[in-house]
Design an enzyme around this catalytic site. Structure first.
Site, short mmCIF file in Angstrom:
data_model
loop_
_atom_site.label_atom_id
_atom_site.label_comp_id
_atom_site.label_asym_id
_atom_site.label_seq_id
_atom_site.Cartn_x
_atom_site.Cartn_y
_atom_site.Cartn_z
N LYS A 37 0.91 -1.21 0.13
CA LYS A 37 -0.07 0.13 0.01
C LYS A 37 0.82 1.17 0.00
O LYS A 37 2.09 1.34 0.23
CB LYS A 37 -1.16 0.02 1.21
N TYR A 260 17.65 28.77 12.13
CA TYR A 260 16.85 29.59 12.40
C TYR A 260 16.59 29.84 14.13
O TYR A 260 17.07 28.86 14.66
CB TYR A 260 15.52 29.23 11.95
C1 LIG Z 1 -0.54 -1.71 6.91
C2 LIG Z 1 -1.08 -3.08 7.13
C3 LIG Z 1 -0.30 -4.39 7.10
C4 LIG Z 1 1.13 -4.32 7.23
O1 LIG Z 1 1.62 -3.80 8.29
P1 LIG Z 1 3.35 -3.84 8.74
O2 LIG Z 1 3.04 -3.21 10.18
O3 LIG Z 1 3.65 -2.62 7.82
O4 LIG Z 1 3.81 -5.11 8.66
C5 LIG Z 1 -0.96 -5.64 7.48
N1 LIG Z 1 -2.52 -5.66 7.31
C6 LIG Z 1 -3.05 -4.44 7.47
C7 LIG Z 1 -4.71 -4.56 7.44
C8 LIG Z 1 -2.53 -3.30 7.04
O5 LIG Z 1 -3.33 -2.07 7.31
#
Ligand SMILES: *Cc1c(COP(=O)(O)O)cnc(C)c1O
Length: 364
Positions: A37, A260
């Site tokens: 994702k 800054y």
């Molecule tokens: C993002 C996600 C994962 C992966 O999680 P990680 O901590 O990056 O391994 C797995 N299952 C779901 C439903 C997620 O939203």
């Protein structure tokens, strides 16, 4: 390779493949379904998934419908992977899911109804998954809703439920009782779908032991080098390396102010390097205190992180203009920098921007 004149993000797909194999061994018996994702945690879902296909991955997870469509395009017809969409059967998604051969993970009753109606209209069963809410209170059908669907005639009509999944809220804390509670609730619902495969574990869950693995595990961050327990894990390799060249080296005096405001006032003579990267490249400004860069075989404290420039204390290190400084990678560790910034490795990765030039190693 010529020394870069600007920030460079190197994405090492051999390291990704190594991490995939480490997780595959740990999850022995379960299939690894990589989570790609948010464009493969910012590293490029296409190159990542094509390389993982070679490593043996045949199922992938994305969050959004559009991510699934892009991934289908990137994989092409030669790599007919199963692509699960975690957002599920969103409004009007039927034609797009069908066109890109995506598998929705249904997570609300209205989604189940819409998917069932769509399948009826197609005169064809819709392959789908069900996300079960087991204690995170974020996404998924609660067990009572699933039971009602199973018991009602036609609640799941037209749906070919091939995957039952849930997500753990405390897997990075192996001792937390919530893990056990979620597992128990999950197994109860899972038992209603004997034909379906099961999936519970993300990166951290893989390390909770065999009971948590089910048929399919869904690693994300640990594929990309983030430790499953939110701290560096020597078994995993860094996939993303961000380097940027030194633009200038300055010898500053006690009392000098750097950057800054007046938050950095030196109390001793300090040799600093000005580096051609900043938060616009993904170096998180909030991680300045406790964060570090890597130069000359040692950690160098970050003094200033601005949009385009950062200043590091380089002590007596031999250094010259044009020399690359590692801001993230095998020595400037993802989990350390995330902790310094008060966040998780996932966020550090997805913030890596498009400004830094991208170089892929080991591309398939
Ligand atoms: C993002 C996600 C994962 C992966 O999680 P990680 O901590 O990056 O391994 C797995 N299952 C779901 C439903 C997620 O939203």
């Amino acid at each position: 390779m010529a020394e870069p004149a600007a920030a460079r993000l190197t994405i090492d797909l051999d390291a990704l493949a190594h991490n995939f194999q480490v997780l595959a061994r740990e999850a022995a018996g379960a299939e690894l379904a990589p989570v790609v994702k948010s464009d493969g945690y910012g590293l490029g879902a296409g190159p990542v998934a094509r390389r993982l296909w070679i490593e043996g991955a045949r199922c992938f997870f994305v969050a959004r419908l559009a991510e699934g469509e892009a991934l289908r395009g990137a994989l092409g017809t030669d790599r007919p992977a199963v692509i699960y969409v975690l957002d599920g059967f969103t409004h009007g998604a039927g034609p797009r899911l069908a066109a890109a051969a995506l598998t929705p993970i249904l997570c609300t009753l209205p989604q189940v109804a819409a998917a069932s109606a769509w399948a009826a209209g197609q005169h064809q069963a819709l392959r789908c998954g069900l996300n079960i809410e087991t204690g995170m209170n974020r996404q998924g059908l609660i067990p009572d809703e699933v039971n009602a669907l199973v018991q009602s005639r036609g609640g799941l009509r037209g749906l070919d439920v091939e995957l039952v999944m849930s997500h753990l809220g405390s897997a990075t804390e192996p001792e937390d009782v919530r893990n056990n509670e979620q597992l128990a609730r999950f197994l109860e619902v899972r038992g209603e779908f004997t034909e379906a495969r099961s999936s519970l574990a993300a990166s951290a869950g893989i390390f909770l032991g065999p009971a948590y693995r089910g048929d399919l595990v869904r690693p994300g961050v640990s594929l990309y080098g983030g430790g499953p327990l939110e701290r560096p894990d020597a078994r995993l390799r860094a996939v993303a390396t961000l380097t940027a060249p030194i633009l200038d080296i300055r010898n500053l005096r006690p009392g000098d102010i750097v950057g800054y405001g007046a938050s950095v006032r030196l109390d001793r003579p300090t040799r600093v390097a000005v580096v051609a990267a900043g938060y616009a490249d993904g170096v998180i400004r909030a991680g300045k205190a406790g964060g570090y860069a890597w130069l000359g075989g040692a950690r160098r404290p970050l003094l200033v992180v601005n949009m385009d420039l950062l200043v590091i204390d380089i002590g007596e290190a031999p250094a010259q203009i044009g020399q690359p400084v590692e801001l993230l990678g095998p020595n400037a560790l993802l989990d350390d920098l995330a902790a310094a910034a008060g966040t998780v490795a996932h966020e550090v990765l997805v913030r890596l921007s498009r400004r830094a030039e991208r170089v892929y190693l080991g591309e398939a």
